[in-house]
Scaffold this motif. Structure first.
Motif, PDB file in Angstrom:
ATOM      1  N   ARG A   1       1.541   9.862  -6.783  1.00  0.00           N
ATOM      2  CA  ARG A   1       2.118  11.177  -7.055  1.00  0.00           C
ATOM      3  C   ARG A   1       1.268  12.294  -6.457  1.00  0.00           C
ATOM      4  O   ARG A   1       0.562  13.022  -7.163  1.00  0.00           O
ATOM      5  CB  ARG A   1       2.294  11.373  -8.551  1.00  0.00           C
ATOM      6  CG  ARG A   1       3.208  10.305  -9.158  1.00  0.00           C
ATOM      7  CD  ARG A   1       3.230  10.373 -10.656  1.00  0.00           C
ATOM      8  NE  ARG A   1       4.074   9.322 -11.206  1.00  0.00           N
ATOM      9  CZ  ARG A   1       4.225   9.086 -12.492  1.00  0.00           C
ATOM     10  NH1 ARG A   1       3.584   9.817 -13.355  1.00  0.00           N
ATOM     11  NH2 ARG A   1       4.995   8.113 -12.920  1.00  0.00           N
ATOM     12  N   ILE A   2       1.361  12.409  -5.143  1.00  0.00           N
ATOM     13  CA  ILE A   2       0.556  13.379  -4.408  1.00  0.00           C
ATOM     14  C   ILE A   2       0.854  14.806  -4.867  1.00  0.00           C
ATOM     15  O   ILE A   2      -0.049  15.647  -4.984  1.00  0.00           O
ATOM     16  CB  ILE A   2       0.809  13.229  -2.899  1.00  0.00           C
ATOM     17  CG1 ILE A   2       0.483  11.790  -2.437  1.00  0.00           C
ATOM     18  CG2 ILE A   2      -0.027  14.227  -2.114  1.00  0.00           C
ATOM     19  CD1 ILE A   2      -0.938  11.379  -2.684  1.00  0.00           C
ATOM     20  N   LYS A   3       2.107  15.086  -5.148  1.00  0.00           N
ATOM     21  CA  LYS A   3       2.469  16.449  -5.572  1.00  0.00           C
ATOM     22  C   LYS A   3       1.741  16.826  -6.868  1.00  0.00           C
ATOM     23  O   LYS A   3       1.284  17.963  -7.022  1.00  0.00           O
ATOM     24  CB  LYS A   3       3.986  16.553  -5.765  1.00  0.00           C
ATOM     25  CG  LYS A   3       4.784  16.422  -4.467  1.00  0.00           C
ATOM     26  CD  LYS A   3       6.271  16.557  -4.730  1.00  0.00           C
ATOM     27  CE  LYS A   3       7.073  16.442  -3.445  1.00  0.00           C
ATOM     28  NZ  LYS A   3       8.542  16.547  -3.703  1.00  0.00           N
TER      29      LYS A   3
ATOM     30  N   ALA B   1       0.827  -1.209   0.000  1.00  0.00           N
ATOM     31  CA  ALA B   1       0.000   0.000   0.000  1.00  0.00           C
ATOM     32  C   ALA B   1       0.860   1.257   0.000  1.00  0.00           C
ATOM     33  O   ALA B   1       0.539   2.239  -0.682  1.00  0.00           O
ATOM     34  CB  ALA B   1      -0.916  -0.005   1.224  1.00  0.00           C
ATOM     35  N   ALA B   2       1.969   1.240   0.744  1.00  0.00           N
ATOM     36  CA  ALA B   2       2.859   2.402   0.762  1.00  0.00           C
ATOM     37  C   ALA B   2       3.464   2.644  -0.613  1.00  0.00           C
ATOM     38  O   ALA B   2       3.592   3.798  -1.055  1.00  0.00           O
ATOM     39  CB  ALA B   2       3.962   2.194   1.797  1.00  0.00           C
ATOM     40  N   GLN B   3       3.816   1.583  -1.323  1.00  0.00           N
ATOM     41  CA  GLN B   3       4.359   1.734  -2.672  1.00  0.00           C
ATOM     42  C   GLN B   3       3.324   2.304  -3.621  1.00  0.00           C
ATOM     43  O   GLN B   3       3.633   3.154  -4.471  1.00  0.00           O
ATOM     44  CB  GLN B   3       4.858   0.372  -3.179  1.00  0.00           C
ATOM     45  CG  GLN B   3       5.425   0.393  -4.583  1.00  0.00           C
ATOM     46  CD  GLN B   3       6.690   1.211  -4.690  1.00  0.00           C
ATOM     47  OE1 GLN B   3       7.344   1.497  -3.686  1.00  0.00           O
ATOM     48  NE2 GLN B   3       7.055   1.594  -5.899  1.00  0.00           N
ATOM     49  N   LYS B   4       2.073   1.866  -3.493  1.00  0.00           N
ATOM     50  CA  LYS B   4       1.011   2.382  -4.358  1.00  0.00           C
ATOM     51  C   LYS B   4       0.769   3.859  -4.085  1.00  0.00           C
ATOM     52  O   LYS B   4       0.484   4.631  -5.006  1.00  0.00           O
ATOM     53  CB  LYS B   4      -0.265   1.585  -4.152  1.00  0.00           C
ATOM     54  CG  LYS B   4      -0.191   0.160  -4.693  1.00  0.00           C
ATOM     55  CD  LYS B   4      -1.476  -0.602  -4.428  1.00  0.00           C
ATOM     56  CE  LYS B   4      -1.385  -2.020  -4.959  1.00  0.00           C
ATOM     57  NZ  LYS B   4      -2.614  -2.800  -4.672  1.00  0.00           N
ATOM     58  N   ARG B   5       0.864   4.268  -2.812  1.00  0.00           N
ATOM     59  CA  ARG B   5       0.691   5.692  -2.502  1.00  0.00           C
ATOM     60  C   ARG B   5       1.788   6.528  -3.139  1.00  0.00           C
ATOM     61  O   ARG B   5       1.544   7.645  -3.602  1.00  0.00           O
ATOM     62  CB  ARG B   5       0.686   5.896  -0.989  1.00  0.00           C
ATOM     63  CG  ARG B   5      -0.606   5.460  -0.311  1.00  0.00           C
ATOM     64  CD  ARG B   5      -0.701   6.005   1.088  1.00  0.00           C
ATOM     65  NE  ARG B   5       0.365   5.495   1.941  1.00  0.00           N
ATOM     66  CZ  ARG B   5       0.274   4.398   2.672  1.00  0.00           C
ATOM     67  NH1 ARG B   5      -0.844   3.682   2.647  1.00  0.00           N
ATOM     68  NH2 ARG B   5       1.277   3.997   3.423  1.00  0.00           N
TER      69      ARG B   5
END
Length: 697
Positions: A72-74, A64-68
């Protein structure tokens, strides 16, 4: 004439300017954010199973951390801000009242028709004078009239009258568009005036300095130095250099695992106190006696010595964690167990970099070692461990009960080929599998995509013969037959043919459609939509991984690579139905390369390697027949010589002599078979193939 620079005080134009610039940036960003992912791992189906390994929560958390990170939140924040600015500018565009500059027209000002003569104009002007002359008109407060506004109107009326009655004034109007001659012009700037208002200049300069002097150099520099630090395989240059120094022609899987620990990518997750904390505990666990191996971690005595030769630090801990991961050793520490699952994907990317180095050397040993190590990193298996460990619930005790004292391991296919009663009696029992666990393992095995190669041959598209230096296509035909499959349909010989597209068939030549034969032997077109295989069943690997198949040729005599690998991530036909049953469709893999420059018979070893499953590889001999160009031309010419047809000149001459000319021959739909090098009908000109396959050792 003078010029004047005017800023957009009313906000009529600068919203258009800002809206346009923001749209140019925001729309592409939005598309890249919302467009369907082209990543095979996000599109592929999953195997149907409820099996969860130990520490499944840690593994899922890392996935899940890799998918987050991939979301690309930025970029998402930039898109939201862009749309907010666009909405604000659109609101200003819709609500701001426009000021429209009208063309100065004396007829409109006087209110007369353009066809009126001078007498009519003078008469109308006198009437207007009685109404608007400053001595006679009085301001009307209800109409917001003032003395100045009435005087200005009278001046405009007078100018319009003079323009239509005075020759000199008329010439000014005709030449310059105004009775007073040349007028000053204004240059509008689509920016709000407050930007250059007194006191705001320093802030504007500061913004320019930040944009051009700080942000732009920072982003350009970050991009440039980032590209210089990373190879095209996605690893650090320093890591690639370390792997290059570790390269050896005799390197095996254990040696390669030791070499992968030299990657600099491990320093970030294991920095600070994490570099050595728990190292002694990890080593004591992996070096403990194993049930079916000398050490619990699956490493050999040579691998143990290499571990102990390393100085304490990040690399030694990474290597210990890798052996703990491969041996599925329980560390009884959440932090250490999390680190154990974290190092495997990093090692997998480094393994790809080592493969690129090995391909440059061309030695087949290190290349195969990189593929086999990749398989074991995905499946969490130490070198030389049984492929049966890929099945859920299979422990060393279960594998030992199945294989006994045999020195060779059973593959998943060999195990599933045993009668169900024999499998069940060996695997189910006290201390082994329960009935439910056995069913789960069998259900998973029957969904694994094992590519069984049926035929492999060489051809040149549109030609009957392969000549030196021609562009050869290696065609591999195979079916996905999961282990334990029953009622497998026979191979249809039509499916083994590779039909060349017509020269004018642009869709087929571009790969958008494919030409195949139907059940009646007729050529038909089908859409060429790539079908991804199911995601790899890798319960211990903390990434979603899509399996890849690599096909390449080697020279067994020299131990060298002959044709570099071609990678296949999708196929031309579905592998499984929607309900998870195998389709047994014939799949076609194609790889193009240049033929040898000399005529002759060349024997290669074809390797078809899956990077995700152990024991799912194929190795077979293939023979390439390269004909001399002149010989091939002569043989083709002989095939073209035929008796004269009745509609040809030679046929008519034969008829005059009293001989009956033969009827024209009809072209069959399956003429394309003649274009294929390697068919059974042309044994003298085919590239023969030994289709007896064997698993990679």
């Amino acid at each position: 004439m003078s010029s004047d620079y005017s800023y957009d005080e009313q906000g009529q134009f600068y919203p258009f300017f800002i809206f346009t610039l923001t749209t140019i940036v925001t729309l592409p960003l939005t598309y890249s954010l919302l467009a369907p992912s082209s990543d095979a791992a996000s599109l592929a189906p999953r195997l149907k199973t409820t099996y969860k390994p130990e520490h499944a929560d840690l593994i899922e958390a890392q996935r899940a951390a890799q998918k987050r990170k991939q979301r690309r939140i930025k970029r998402a924040i930039a898109v939201v801000l862009g749309w907010a600015v666009m909405a604000g500018m659109l609101y200003l565009i819709l609500t701001t009242q426009r000021t429209i500059n009208k063309i100065w027209n004396p007829y409109d000002i006087l209110g007369v028709s353009e066809s009126a003569n001078e007498k009519q104009i003078k008469s109308h002007y006198r009437k207007l004078g009685l109404k608007y002359h400053p001595d006679k008109v009085r301001p009307d407060p209800e109409k917001n009239e003032t003395v100045d506004s009435l005087n200005d109107k009278w001046v405009e009326l007078t100018k319009a009258y003079q323009t239509l009655t005075d020759e000199e004034v008329r010439q000014n109007y005709i030449q310059y568009g105004h009775p007073d001659g040349k007028q000053s012009f204004s240059i509008g700037i689509a920016l709000p005036k407050f930007i250059i208002s007194e006191g705001n200049g320093k802030y504007v300069v500061l913004v320019y300095a930040l944009l051009l002097g700080v942000l732009l150099p920072y982003y350009v520099g970050s991009w440039w130095y980032g590209t210089q630090r990373i190879t095209k395989e996605g690893v650090l240059i320093e890591s690639a250099n370390n792997l290059f120094r570790e390269y050896s022609e005799s390197i095996d899987e254990g040696d390669l695992i030791t070499a992968l620990s030299a990657g600099k990518e491990f320093q970030e997750p294991l920095k600070g106190d994490k570099a050595e904390s728990g190292l002694s505990k990890i080593e004591s666990r992996i070096l403990a006696e194993g049930q079916i191996t000398p050490f619990a971690g699956g490493l050999s005595t040579k691998d143990k010595e290499k571990l102990e030769d390393l100085d304490s630090g990040v690399r030694r801990k990474v290597l210990a964690l890798l052996w703990a991961y491969l041996g599925r050793v329980e560390l009884d520490d959440p932090a250490l167990d999390s680190a154990k699952y974290l190092v495997a994907p990093i090692a997998q990317s480094l393994c790809g970099s080592f493969r690129a180095i090995s391909l440059a050397y061309g030695n087949i040993g290190p290349i195969l070692a990189s593929y086999y190590t990749s398989q074991r990193l995905v499946q969490a298996l130490p070198p030389k461990a049984s492929p049966l460990f890929q099945l859920p619930h299979f422990t060393p005790a279960v594998v030992k009960a199945i294989e006994g004292d045999s020195k060779t391991h059973l593959t998943v296919q060999e195990f599933m080929d045993l009668p169900d009663s024999q499998r069940r009696s060996a695997a189910v029992g006290p201390g082994l599998l329960s009935e439910e666990q056995y069913k789960t393992a069998v259900a998973v095995a029957q969904q694994l995509p094992y590519l069984r190669v049926v035929k492999a041959f060489f051809k040149v598209t549109g030609e009957r013969f392969i000549i030196p230096s021609s562009l050869v296509t290696l065609v591999v035909k195979g079916r996905f037959i999961p282990p334990g499959s029953t009622n497998i349909p026979e191979v249809d010989e039509v499916d083994l043919e590779d039909v060349d597209p017509a020269e004018d068939d642009l869709d087929a030549l571009m790969g958008r459609k494919k030409t195949v034969k139907d059940a009646n032997g007729k050529l038909v077109k089908e859409d060429n939509k790539p079908v991804p295989p199911p995601l790899t069943f890798a319960p211990y690997y903390s990434r979603d991984h899509s399996p890849r198949w690599h096909a390449f040729l080697s020279d067994s005599k020299q131990g060298k690579m002959a044709v570099p690998p071609f990678t296949f991530t999708a196929f031309d036909k579905p592998i499984f139905t929607d309900d998870g049953k195998p389709t047994y469709n014939m799949q076609t893999l194609r790889a193009q390369f240049a033929a040898p420059p000399q005529a002759g018979t060349y024997t290669f070893v074809l390797h078809v390697v899956c990077d995700s499953y152990v024991g799912f590889d194929t190795k077979m001999e293939v023979t390439l027949n390269v004909e001399d160009a002149s010989k091939a031309a002569a043989m083709a010419g002989e095939d073209e010589i035929s008796e004269p047809e009745e509609d040809s000149l030679a046929g008519q001459m034969s008829a005059l002599k009293g001989n009956a000319a033969p009827k024209p021959k009809k072209r069959k739909d399956d003429d394309s078979e003649d274009d294929e090098s390697g068919t059974e009908e042309e044994e003298d000109s085919t590239s023969e193939t030994n289709t007896d396959t064997e698993p990679e050792s």
